[in-house]
Design an enzyme around this catalytic site. Structure first.
Site, mmCIF file in Angstrom:
data_model
loop_
_atom_site.group_PDB
_atom_site.id
_atom_site.type_symbol
_atom_site.label_atom_id
_atom_site.label_comp_id
_atom_site.label_asym_id
_atom_site.label_seq_id
_atom_site.Cartn_x
_atom_site.Cartn_y
_atom_site.Cartn_z
ATOM 1 N N LYS A 195 1.067 -1.874 0.256
ATOM 2 C CA LYS A 195 -0.059 -0.083 0.154
ATOM 3 C C LYS A 195 1.434 1.042 -0.022
ATOM 4 O O LYS A 195 1.413 1.142 1.033
ATOM 5 C CB LYS A 195 -0.884 -0.007 1.248
ATOM 6 N N GLU A 221 10.249 0.432 10.168
ATOM 7 C CA GLU A 221 11.418 1.451 9.713
ATOM 8 C C GLU A 221 10.352 3.112 10.186
ATOM 9 O O GLU A 221 10.121 3.263 9.374
ATOM 10 C CB GLU A 221 12.166 1.851 8.842
ATOM 11 N N CYS A 268 13.487 11.083 6.898
ATOM 12 C CA CYS A 268 13.229 10.521 8.780
ATOM 13 C C CYS A 268 14.617 10.109 9.257
ATOM 14 O O CYS A 268 14.882 10.128 10.787
ATOM 15 C CB CYS A 268 13.133 8.463 8.584
ATOM 16 N N GLU A 280 10.261 15.053 16.426
ATOM 17 C CA GLU A 280 10.237 14.765 15.119
ATOM 18 C C GLU A 280 9.926 15.944 14.263
ATOM 19 O O GLU A 280 8.269 16.055 13.554
ATOM 20 C CB GLU A 280 10.334 13.808 14.110
#
Length: 792
Positions: A192, A266, A300, A397
């Site tokens: 997906k 991850e 990331c 983040e």
């Protein structure tokens, strides 16, 4: 303006990339039938569609079929149907398909690049020169793994049907990272893409048709959270691979708990970019631009925390501001653009909100002068100074073009600041002293460390994080392991056992009994349980055999503290650890008859079986000792002027919950590899027959094992396993217990996303492949990839 004036001004006219081929492709396709299931293009069963827009202009690009539960069921059924034939194909046959995919992508590289920049907003230079070539590299690299699978991973086979969910920041590259190793291993996939960036996945599915991928091997379904949840929860999927936020990663960890599905995550990061005073400052500035403003900071592993040594901080920040003023914000299809738009308005608003909150908490945020395009979701780059370590810009983040800056005085402080985060994905170290750089790199809690560089990736080099940045690796040998499994051995379901509490009546004629209730073993000492309770132990015939301390949450707390303090064990050389393990095996050998008699009397095993268990335990200690200095990392040679050191590092504090079946061997088979790799251990022995483990105390005390390297807490398995799973200072947990306890431990482990392995409620054959040393050696290490450049 003449040529000389233009040269000095460094001003460029527009250099747009042609988009006519991409527009033609967009207008020629029926995106309402964009689900690729079983080799066919289908509309959603519900008829629903969703829109994708161009971030640079907010203009509509396409309306795609939105998959629901029925569509996911169909995709999984197609993948399951195609699995046996694809799995049975030779490595050479799978290699040819992977190579064909890579070559077809090369032929359409420009179309992929333009579509990626249109749909995602990243500058065309990045999608053209980085994303697409790397995606191609992954397929061609993994063609080699497919053909050599039998030799490189003997006894392993494809894990099965893989459900894969990827993010919007690197749509094509993340697709390649997921699909290439899965196909090489013999898995079939249901992938997906992110709903913000589905277009290159549609083009990739067309490539699969042209490259001869068998029907059902690759299935691509578009949609939002409903489709993602349907994949995660589908009972016919064997493996989940997810790249995205840590928050969603935790949800997936909970959803898969107790399912037996293999899982790799991850997740997010808050990577440190460390500049020492002896660094080449101009090079470091260019590295910083790549580290934080690459893909608008929507990375990331973005170097979003700048740590610069005090002596050069002012000079370095002045250079950074000057460089920021030269960054070009604008059309992502302009080849001169450095920073494009953020992917969506919601992301733009999130970044703005975090910057505002950071300023409220004391940060001083500076932006270069410049115009923001009137349309699209653009954000000027931000340099935040006067940032406290607890500031939201230093801890959360942002996923945008925002750089938080702090200073440090010495190496120790730099390492402490760099590790002051719940994440552990990547870091960048800048120093002209290679000794200093290689001294710092192993001490950083990060899965990837770049020295005098940043954002370097390759299919041969594993990528992944520590802590809440997830577990598992993408790429390289360790990435292949994520899609492989050992054949399921015959096993039995473990029945729940409720350890009795308190004391029990002794048999008649037991007046000569001398109370020698074993204590707990914490920090190298025998200590009484905090609650001062004990529990009875019975033999196989139900007779009273003694009592042991009843450990509690506080005892686990003390044991974890002792294990965390035993830093000398991880710092010892592998050779020294080997000698200690050999010594432990020697001392157990001396008392082999005693342990065999104890096992026979408690468990009811025959004398022969009991002695075999002791001998197997001694042999496992010898084997682990022998591998302590041999289960090493490797050196990769990526297609760049760099070498990558893949270092095997200990996970940290590992909790071990041992089984009742073969209680000595089950404990030793997990304890030995954990110790061999430098981990410290908190062990919960068999609750039914804990006296076998308490007999080990004296063996441990006389074998030169440092205090705190091994801690043993007796008690009820479910209760103590739950405490270990919840504990934020436990880095890994290995558990052999009934299904309910295994599921509960996986659920509770989401607090810090610790590495958890369970037997999923089944017994383990400790003499078979699944219970052998090598799988546990793999679980006992984190693989850190340190990139070391060379040349001028």
């Amino acid at each position: 303006m003449n040529i000389l004036e233009r040269y000095h001004a460094m001003e460029y006219g527009p250099a747009p990339e042609a988009r006519n081929e991409a527009d033609a492709w967009l207008t020629s396709r029926d995106f309402s039938a964009s689900l690729f299931i079983g080799g066919q293009w289908k509309k959603a069963a519900s008829g629903k569609t969703f829109d994708t827009a161009e971030p640079a202009t907010s203009k509509h690009l396409a309306s795609l079929a939105e998959a629901g539960h029925d569509d996911i069921d169909a995709a999984v059924a197609a993948a399951r149907k195609a699995l046996p034939k694809w799995q049975a194909a030779s490595g050479y046959e799978r290699a040819r398909v992977l190579y064909a995919i890579g070559r077809a992508m090369q032929r359409h590289a420009r179309l992929f690049a333009v579509l990626e920049s249109l749909d995602n907003g990243k500058p065309i230079r990045e999608s053209r020169d980085i994303d697409v070539p790397l995606a191609v590299r992954h397929f061609i690299h993994h063609a080699g793994w497919a053909q050599s699978l039998g030799k490189e991973f003997p006894g392993h086979a494809a894990v099965g049907v893989a459900g894969q969910i990827i993010p919007w920041n690197f749509p094509l590259l993340m697709l390649a990272w997921k699909i290439a190793p899965a196909l090489a291993a013999g898995c079939t996939v249901v992938l997906k893409p992110a709903e913000f960036t589905p277009l290159t996945a549609v083009l990739f599915a067309e490539i699969c048709e042209k490259a001869g991928v068998p029907k059902g091997v690759v299935n691509i379904v578009h949609g939002g959270p409903e489709a993602g949840a349907a994949i995660v929860n589908h009972p016919d999927i064997d493996k989940i691979a997810f790249t995205g936020s840590s928050e969603v990663g935790k949800i997936i960890r909970k959803a898969t708990a107790g399912s037996g599905k293999k899982l790799s995550l991850e997740l997010g990061g808050k990577s440190a970019f460390i500049v020492f005073e002896d660094a080449d400052l101009d090079s470091a500035v260019e590295g910083l631009v790549d580290g934080i403003w690459f893909n608008q900071g929507q990375v990331c592993c973005a170097g979003s925390r700048l740590l610069v040594q005090e002596g050069v901080a002012d000079a370095f920040l002045a250079k950074v501001r000057t460089r920021m003023e030269k960054l070009r914000l604008g059309d992502p299809l302009d080849k001169n653009t450095d920073i494009g738009p953020l992917v969506d308005r919601t992301q733009l608003e999130r970044v703005r909100g975090l910057v505002a909150e950071g300023e409220k908490q004391g940060a001083q945020c500076w932006q270069p002068a410049g115009e923001v395009p009137a349309t699209g979701w653009y954000h000027l780059p931000v340099l935040a100074t006067n940032v406290a370590p607890a500031n939201i810009l230093a801890q959360e983040e942002v996923f945008g073009p925002v750089l938080a800056t702090m200073t440090f005085r010495n190496t120790e402080e730099a390492i402490e600041l760099a590790n002051n985060t719940r994440y552990g994905l990547a870091a960048s170290v800048w120093s002209e002293n290679v000794n200093l750089a290689l001294h710092v790199a192993p001490q950083l809690k990060a899965g990837v460390v770049w020295i005098n560089g940043t954002n370097m990736f390759d299919a041969a080099c594993g990528f992944g994080g520590y802590r809440e940045s997830g577990f598992g690796r993408e790429g390289g040998r360790e990435g292949m392991v994520e899609y492989l499994a050992l054949p399921k051995a015959k096993s039995q379901q473990i029945k729940a056992y409720e350890a009795p509490g308190g004391t029990s009546e002794r048999s008649d004629g037991d007046g000569s009994f001398i109370d020698r209730t074993p204590k707990l073993f914490i920090g190298g000492k025998q200590t009484r349980p905090d609650g001062n309770y004990s529990m009875a132990v019975h033999d196989a015939k139900g007779r009273h055999a003694g009592e042991v301390g009843l450990g509690s949450r506080k005892d686990i707390r003390d044991a974890v503290s002792a294990a965390r303090a035993a830093k000398g064990w991880a710092g010892a050389t592998a050779y020294n650890r080997a000698q200690v393990l050999y010594f432990l095996a020697e001392n157990l050998t001396i008392r082999a008859d005693e342990f065999a008699a104890r096992i026979a009397s408690l468990t009811g095993a025959s004398a022969k079986a009991a002695r075999a268990e002791v001998d197997a335990s001694i042999e496992r200690l010898f084997e682990a000792a022998g591998m302590a200095d041999k289960f090493e990392g490797t050196v990769h040679n990526p297609p760049a002027r760099a070498v990558t050191l893949a270092l095997n590092e200990p996970v940290g504090v590992v909790g071990i919950v041992a089984p009742d079946e073969q209680p000595l061997l089950g404990l030793v088979a997990m304890l030995a590899p954990a110790l061999a790799m430098g981990n410290s251990v908190v062990a919960v022995p068999s609750a039914r027959w804990p006296l076998i483990a308490t007999d080990l105390y004296q063996v441990l005390e006389t074998s030169d094992i440092p205090p705190g390297a091994v801690n043993i807490v007796t008690g009820r398995t479910g209760e103590l396993a739950g405490v270990l799973a919840k504990h934020d200072d436990v880095d890994g947990l290995w558990l052999v217990a009934d299904a309910a306890i295994c599921k509960a431990a996986e659920l509770e482990s989401t607090c810090n996303l610790k590495r958890v392995w369970t037997s999923n409620g089944q017994t383990v054959d400790w003499n078979g492949e699944a219970g052998s040393l090598k799988p546990f050696l793999r679980r006992a290490v984190e693989v850190k990839n340190v990139w070391v450049p060379y040349g001028d």
